[in-house]
Write an enzyme that holds these catalytic residues in place. Structure first.
Site, PDB file in Angstrom:
ATOM      1  N   GLU A 191       2.314   2.650  -8.999  1.00 13.46           N
ATOM      2  CA  GLU A 191       1.045   2.051  -8.581  1.00 13.46           C
ATOM      3  C   GLU A 191       0.326   1.296  -9.707  1.00 13.46           C
ATOM      4  O   GLU A 191      -0.750   1.727 -10.171  1.00 13.46           O
ATOM      5  CB  GLU A 191       0.127   3.128  -7.987  1.00 13.46           C
ATOM      6  CG  GLU A 191       0.731   3.817  -6.777  1.00 13.46           C
ATOM      7  CD  GLU A 191      -0.181   4.881  -6.153  1.00 13.46           C
ATOM      8  OE1 GLU A 191      -1.134   5.309  -6.804  1.00 13.46           O
ATOM      9  OE2 GLU A 191       0.072   5.269  -4.993  1.00 13.46           O
ATOM     10  N   GLU A 360       5.948   7.039  -1.298  1.00 12.87           N
ATOM     11  CA  GLU A 360       4.879   8.035  -1.060  1.00 12.87           C
ATOM     12  C   GLU A 360       4.197   7.794   0.283  1.00 12.87           C
ATOM     13  O   GLU A 360       3.972   6.641   0.674  1.00 12.87           O
ATOM     14  CB  GLU A 360       3.765   7.951  -2.117  1.00 12.87           C
ATOM     15  CG  GLU A 360       4.104   8.539  -3.438  1.00 12.87           C
ATOM     16  CD  GLU A 360       2.935   8.469  -4.426  1.00 12.87           C
ATOM     17  OE1 GLU A 360       1.752   8.514  -3.997  1.00 12.87           O
ATOM     18  OE2 GLU A 360       3.227   8.355  -5.624  1.00 12.87           O
TER      19      GLU A 360
HETATM   20  O1  IFM Z   1      -1.554  11.969  -6.030  1.00 11.13           O
HETATM   21  C1  IFM Z   1      -1.468  10.588  -5.908  1.00 11.13           C
HETATM   22  C2  IFM Z   1      -0.254  10.051  -6.634  1.00 11.13           C
HETATM   23  O2  IFM Z   1      -0.225  10.442  -7.974  1.00 11.13           O
HETATM   24  C3  IFM Z   1      -0.234   8.550  -6.585  1.00 11.13           C
HETATM   25  N1  IFM Z   1      -0.371   8.095  -5.232  1.00 11.13           N
HETATM   26  C4  IFM Z   1      -1.412   8.653  -4.413  1.00 11.13           C
HETATM   27  C5  IFM Z   1      -1.363  10.156  -4.463  1.00 11.13           C
HETATM   28  C6  IFM Z   1      -2.439  10.775  -3.562  1.00 11.13           C
HETATM   29  O3  IFM Z   1      -3.692  10.295  -3.872  1.00 11.13           O
END
Ligand code: IFM
Length: 444
Positions: A191, A360
């Site tokens: 990210e 994710e």
């Molecule tokens: O926990 C985070 C992760 O580290 C990065 N993406 C979003 C998740 C949830 O907020």
């Protein structure tokens, strides 16, 4: 009379623009009560996984984040899930879930605690983790930078200073050969937009700065860093699959008749999504060159969580509830559940014409009230996208277990397993059982 004609012309023009925008950029909302969530299909080679990140689970790390936790009045990550000592037990949880892949990150600060110090023992532990996964038939995907890095690197200015990119590249170059024969999937950066904006504009991640200019500079440097690492690792092992995990947040105007809301939406979408896609596709972001990033991907990772309804008065912190549509369920993070957005995020990433890995997707939900449905809705949307021909290879649920949720500390629980932080006992939630059942149904 002329004034009235003028006003009518302006108004008609305004209405026309709004109509065009409204139909060109729809915001779909499904009637979920009419959708059969059991009706999904996944190819047998589809990869089923869960994801974690080192600083969120390992415990006792000394890095830019632990320093930030101490410097600021925010919750300390401390022992986290004590995964550094309990990883074998946690790999057992993966087996129990039946996943075929696992995304985790290597903690740079453990490997290179000081600029001139390399910790071979830490490399050995990660290497044993990889062996353990492979023995269990679970494919590892390693993230090289998931928000945390060594204190010495932060002190030198981290990614704010262009010349520091070299340290990141050299670190990656040094550790990659230890794993490359056994690990083929890699994410360079997790990210890049969240890292830059939260750390340099929102001030909620280290180093806690609040400047648009700084956030943009860091985002560009991170993307150059990604590109350089990609090129370097590919030259070491051309058949590895290297990408990055892009958080795609969907932006929609809060009031669809308000042009200002549309303009804000357009600007935020460019800053958050468009600039990075442009960097990867054209080697340009925010009007300047990030040449190393151009074409630097074998796949694109999608981290999808929600959509944001835009007004010019967006909150300057994540600690408030964001605006939502009527009837939308609000997650404990304060943003709405919007599974429909996952299809839109996939479409956005398809501009890159690359295979997509869902690196994710998950929800903060301590009592597991929302998560079973959240999981099924998102998988349903994914299954339909695959049916329509999108090349989506995997789904990694965030997260294997509750963990340290950065600025929000331990208040938010994203796990398929509940973690009792006093006893370190992990307990599978209902959503975890549901996920296991789904995996079991489609696994080869
Ligand atoms: O926990 C985070 C992760 O580290 C990065 N993406 C979003 C998740 C949830 O907020």
């Amino acid at each position: 009379m002329e004034l009235i004609t003028g006003l009518v012309t302006i108004l008609s023009f305004y209405i026309l623009i709004i109509i065009i925008l409204h139909f060109s950029f729809p915001e779909p909302h499904y009637d979920w009560s009419k959708i059969d969530l059991e009706n999904m299909n996944f190819p047998s080679e589809f990869s089923w996984g869960v994801a974690t990140a080192s600083h969120q689970i390992e415990g006792n790390n000394t890095n830019n984040w632990s320093k930030f936790e101490n410097d600021r009045d925010i919750e300390n990550s401390g022992l986290a899930c004590d995964h550094w000592n309990r990883w074998e037990e946690d790999h057992g949880l993966l087996v129990e879930l039946g996943v075929t892949s696992y995304r985790f990150s290597i903690e740079w600060s453990r490997i290179q605690p000081e600029k001139n110090e390399w910790n071979e023992d830490a490399i050995q532990v990660y290497s044993e983790m990889v062996d353990s996964l492979l023995q269990k038939g679970i494919e590892p995907m390693i993230t090289l930078h998931h928000f945390s890095h060594p204190v010495w690197f932060e002190k030198l200015g981290g990614f704010y200073e262009r010349e520091n990119i070299d340290y990141f590249r050299k670190y990656c170059e040094r550790i990659f050969p230890y794993f490359a024969d056994r690990v083929s999937k890699w994410c360079t950066i997790n990210e890049p937009e969240v890292f830059s904006i939260m750390g340099y504009y929102m001030g909620m991640f280290p180093p806690g700065k609040r400047s648009v200019r700084k956030a943009i500079r860091v985002m560009k440097n991170v993307m150059i860093g990604h590109g350089e690492v990609y090129n370097c690792l590919k030259s070491l092992k051309p058949d590895s699959h290297i990408g990055l995990a892009k958080n795609v947040t969907i932006f929609d105007p809060y009031r669809r008749w308000n042009l200002i809301h549309w303009i804000t939406c357009y600007a935020l979408n460019y800053i958050w999504n468009g600039a990075i896609i442009s960097g990867l596709k054209k080697g340009r972001m925010f009007g300047s060159s990030v040449k190393a990033a151009k074409g630097s991907l074998d796949f694109i990772g999608l981290n999808y969580y929600t959509h944001v309804l835009t007004t010019p008065f967006l909150p300057q912190t994540t600690e408030v509830d964001l605006p939502a549509r009527k009837n939308q369920q609000i997650t404990e993070f304060g943003y709405p559940m919007y599974a429909e957005g996952m299809a839109r995020a996939i479409k956005i990433l398809q501009h890159l014409q690359l295979p997509i890995e869902i690196t994710e997707n998950g929800v903060a939900d301590k009592d597991d009230n929302l998560r079973p449905n959240h999981l099924k809705r998102h998988l349903w949307v994914l299954s339909k996208a695959i049916e329509r021909g999108s090349e989506i290879r995997s789904y990694f649920h965030w997260s294997l277990m509750d963990n340290f949720e950065w600025a929000e500390g331990y208040s938010l629980r994203f796990g398929l397993h509940h973690v009792d932080y006093e006893t370190q006992i992990r307990t599978l939630r209902t959503s975890g059982m549901d996920y296991r059942e789904i995996i079991n149904k489609f696994r080869e």
